[in-house]
Scaffold this active site. Structure first.
Site, PDB file in Angstrom:
ATOM      1  N   TRP A 102       0.844  -1.208   0.000  1.00 21.09           N
ATOM      2  CA  TRP A 102       0.000   0.000   0.000  1.00 21.09           C
ATOM      3  C   TRP A 102       0.872   1.248   0.000  1.00 21.09           C
ATOM      4  O   TRP A 102       0.561   2.234  -0.670  1.00 21.09           O
ATOM      5  CB  TRP A 102      -0.967  -0.025   1.178  1.00 21.09           C
ATOM      6  CG  TRP A 102      -1.869  -1.211   1.115  1.00 21.09           C
ATOM      7  CD1 TRP A 102      -1.886  -2.284   1.950  1.00 21.09           C
ATOM      8  CD2 TRP A 102      -2.881  -1.472   0.122  1.00 21.09           C
ATOM      9  NE1 TRP A 102      -2.841  -3.196   1.544  1.00 21.09           N
ATOM     10  CE2 TRP A 102      -3.457  -2.725   0.427  1.00 21.09           C
ATOM     11  CE3 TRP A 102      -3.338  -0.770  -0.996  1.00 21.09           C
ATOM     12  CZ2 TRP A 102      -4.475  -3.289  -0.339  1.00 21.09           C
ATOM     13  CZ3 TRP A 102      -4.360  -1.343  -1.767  1.00 21.09           C
ATOM     14  CH2 TRP A 102      -4.911  -2.574  -1.428  1.00 21.09           C
ATOM     15  N   ASP A 172      -1.180   6.682   6.457  1.00 22.55           N
ATOM     16  CA  ASP A 172      -2.244   5.753   6.060  1.00 22.55           C
ATOM     17  C   ASP A 172      -2.401   4.768   7.221  1.00 22.55           C
ATOM     18  O   ASP A 172      -1.534   3.936   7.459  1.00 22.55           O
ATOM     19  CB  ASP A 172      -1.831   5.029   4.770  1.00 22.55           C
ATOM     20  CG  ASP A 172      -2.813   3.927   4.364  1.00 22.55           C
ATOM     21  OD1 ASP A 172      -3.837   3.746   5.045  1.00 22.55           O
ATOM     22  OD2 ASP A 172      -2.538   3.233   3.358  1.00 22.55           O
ATOM     23  N   LYS A 196     -11.362  -2.294   7.723  1.00 17.23           N
ATOM     24  CA  LYS A 196     -10.611  -3.193   8.602  1.00 17.23           C
ATOM     25  C   LYS A 196     -11.051  -3.007  10.055  1.00 17.23           C
ATOM     26  O   LYS A 196     -11.498  -3.960  10.670  1.00 17.23           O
ATOM     27  CB  LYS A 196      -9.110  -2.986   8.448  1.00 17.23           C
ATOM     28  CG  LYS A 196      -8.544  -3.696   7.202  1.00 17.23           C
ATOM     29  CD  LYS A 196      -8.202  -2.765   6.088  1.00 17.23           C
ATOM     30  CE  LYS A 196      -7.741  -3.506   4.835  1.00 17.23           C
ATOM     31  NZ  LYS A 196      -7.130  -2.606   3.871  1.00 17.23           N
TER      32      LYS A 196
HETATM   33  C1  LIG Z   1      -6.624  -2.144   2.692  1.00 20.07           C
HETATM   34  C2  LIG Z   1      -5.637  -1.056   2.669  1.00 20.07           C
HETATM   35  C3  LIG Z   1      -5.646  -0.046   1.697  1.00 20.07           C
HETATM   36  C4  LIG Z   1      -6.598  -0.059   0.529  1.00 20.07           C
HETATM   37  O1  LIG Z   1      -7.815   0.445   0.880  1.00 20.07           O
HETATM   38  P1  LIG Z   1      -8.988   0.646  -0.200  1.00 20.07           P
HETATM   39  O2  LIG Z   1     -10.051   1.231   0.677  1.00 20.07           O
HETATM   40  O3  LIG Z   1      -9.315  -0.692  -0.755  1.00 20.07           O
HETATM   41  O4  LIG Z   1      -8.518   1.584  -1.229  1.00 20.07           O
HETATM   42  C5  LIG Z   1      -4.730   0.971   1.801  1.00 20.07           C
HETATM   43  N1  LIG Z   1      -3.815   1.004   2.783  1.00 20.07           N
HETATM   44  C6  LIG Z   1      -3.757   0.038   3.725  1.00 20.07           C
HETATM   45  C7  LIG Z   1      -2.719   0.107   4.805  1.00 20.07           C
HETATM   46  C8  LIG Z   1      -4.660  -1.022   3.694  1.00 20.07           C
HETATM   47  O5  LIG Z   1      -4.610  -1.982   4.627  1.00 20.07           O
END
Ligand SMILES: *Cc1c(COP(=O)(O)O)cnc(C)c1O
Length: 360
Positions: A102, A172, A196
């Site tokens: 990511w 993030d 999540k």
């Molecule tokens: C799952 C995840 C993403 C992607 O998220 P989307 O909502 O599918 O775009 C980005 N960063 C991290 C750390 C993730 O675990």
């Protein structure tokens, strides 16, 4: 029907009390004769949901008044692009700490829009460890520093964050927000896809400090400017109404449990159970991450052969434990232990790991 133990990496397990509450008021929300899916996003009922969700986030995470909270669509992946669009000035750049898939995607988007600088990377070792902040190579002139707190695929996690002087730290936190205590004041901006730890897919939450928001580039398409979502309190267009509603119920569950200190203690216990099962297996199970970089949320490990790994996944499924297949870039098994996974579920898993080892 009994609920299964769901170790999916995302979307993932949600608290049963939140799902049951949503079910109970699904067709008739608070006597309105309508579902939350059917009410106006400008109605009193939804305004209350939005305000309450923000208030829960503020209280649980300790978000100061000089930070704004917004909800958008497009997932965390759209934030990868919006961030550089909004904050890298013409001719400027931003620093990226690349610690997983990511993080790599965020870095890629920065380089499509403007210029991303690689401040640190553990890619050469398949992202199996985390570069510590003192080893990040930061450019004093960069617009911000981007990091990923928890690397969902590779199973590494920063449990502490640096207090960078004169730097705008952006994080993030998609896969570990609301799982442990941390200081929001260290960040200029935090964002997270909900699916999540916060709720269902379809809504993304961002927290932005006022002075950072004020630096944003002008002239962007309306929906891609953070300013729009801040100014209109996430109601410029129709927001992900149902996602925000489920997030509210999920946050209420966290609050009822005792907030972040309580959830952190439970999460530590769950992770310790799985790591002890790995470390005490005489090499039958092998963790893929350097010990000092281990995540409490996602735990990847390998067995001695791919056949054995396939047997592990299929026998686990028969035992009511699902979602354990590792991502193809690591292989093997990945156990995801988001907030809504219970200690009981983890004890079922570690008992299964013991039995499986004895049997094979
Ligand atoms: C799952 C995840 C993403 C992607 O998220 P989307 O909502 O599918 O775009 C980005 N960063 C991290 C750390 C993730 O675990």
């Amino acid at each position: 029907m009994a609920r299964i133990y769901n170790f999916n990496p995302g979307p993932s397990t949600l608290p049963l009390t939140a799902l049951e509450k949503a079910q109970a008021e699904f067709t008739d929300y608070k006597g309105s004769g309508m579902s939350v899916l059917e009410i106006s996003h400008r109605s009193k009922d939804f305004e209350a949901i939005l305000a309450n969700t923000k208030e829960l986030l503020r209280t649980l995470l300790g978000i100061p008044d000089n930070y704004q909270i917004i909800f958008t669509g497009g997932g965390a992946s759209l934030q990868f692009a919006m961030l550089p669009m909004n904050f890298i000035p013409a001719g400027g750049s931003a620093d990226y700490v690349v610690t997983g898939e990511w993080a790599r995607r965020a870095y890629k988007e920065a380089n499509i829009i403007a210029k991303g600088r690689l401040a640190a990377s553990s890619e050469a070792d398949n992202f199996s460890w985390l570069p510590t902040p003192d080893a990040w190579d930061l450019d004093p002139a960069s617009a911000y520093v981007h990091m990923t707190s928890n690397n969902t695929i590779f199973g590494t996690q920063y449990h502490d964050f640096p207090a960078l002087q004169d730097k705008n730290l952006v994080c993030d936190m998609s896969s570990d927000i609301m799982s442990h205590q941390f200081d929001v004041k260290k960040f200029a901006m935090i964002y997270a896809g909900a699916q999540k730890n916060l709720g269902p897919a379809g809504v993304t939450m961002a927290i932005i400090r006022d002075d950072f928001a004020a630096k944003a580039n002008k002239g962007l398409p309306t929906m891609l400017a953070y300013e729009t979502h801040i100014k209109h309190d996430s109601l410029y267009n129709t927001p992900p109404v149902f996602g925000i509603y489920i997030m509210q119920l999920t946050l209420q569950w966290v609050k009822d449990l005792g907030g972040l200190p309580a959830i952190e203690a439970i999460n530590r216990k769950k992770a310790e159970l799985v790591y002890s099962a790995i470390d005490g297996s005489d090499g039958f199970y092998r963790g893929t991450v350097r010990t000092d970089s281990r995540s409490w949320m996602n735990i990847p490990f390998r067995l001695t052969s791919e056949e054995l790994e396939a047997a592990f996944i299929s026998e686990a499924k028969q035992a009511g434990l699902i979602g354990l297949k590792g991502h193809r870039s690591v292989g093997g098994i990945r156990v995801s232990l988001y907030n809504a996974m219970t200690v009981e579920g983890v004890e079922k898993l570690t008992a299964f790991m013991k039995d499986f080892k004895a049997k094979h």
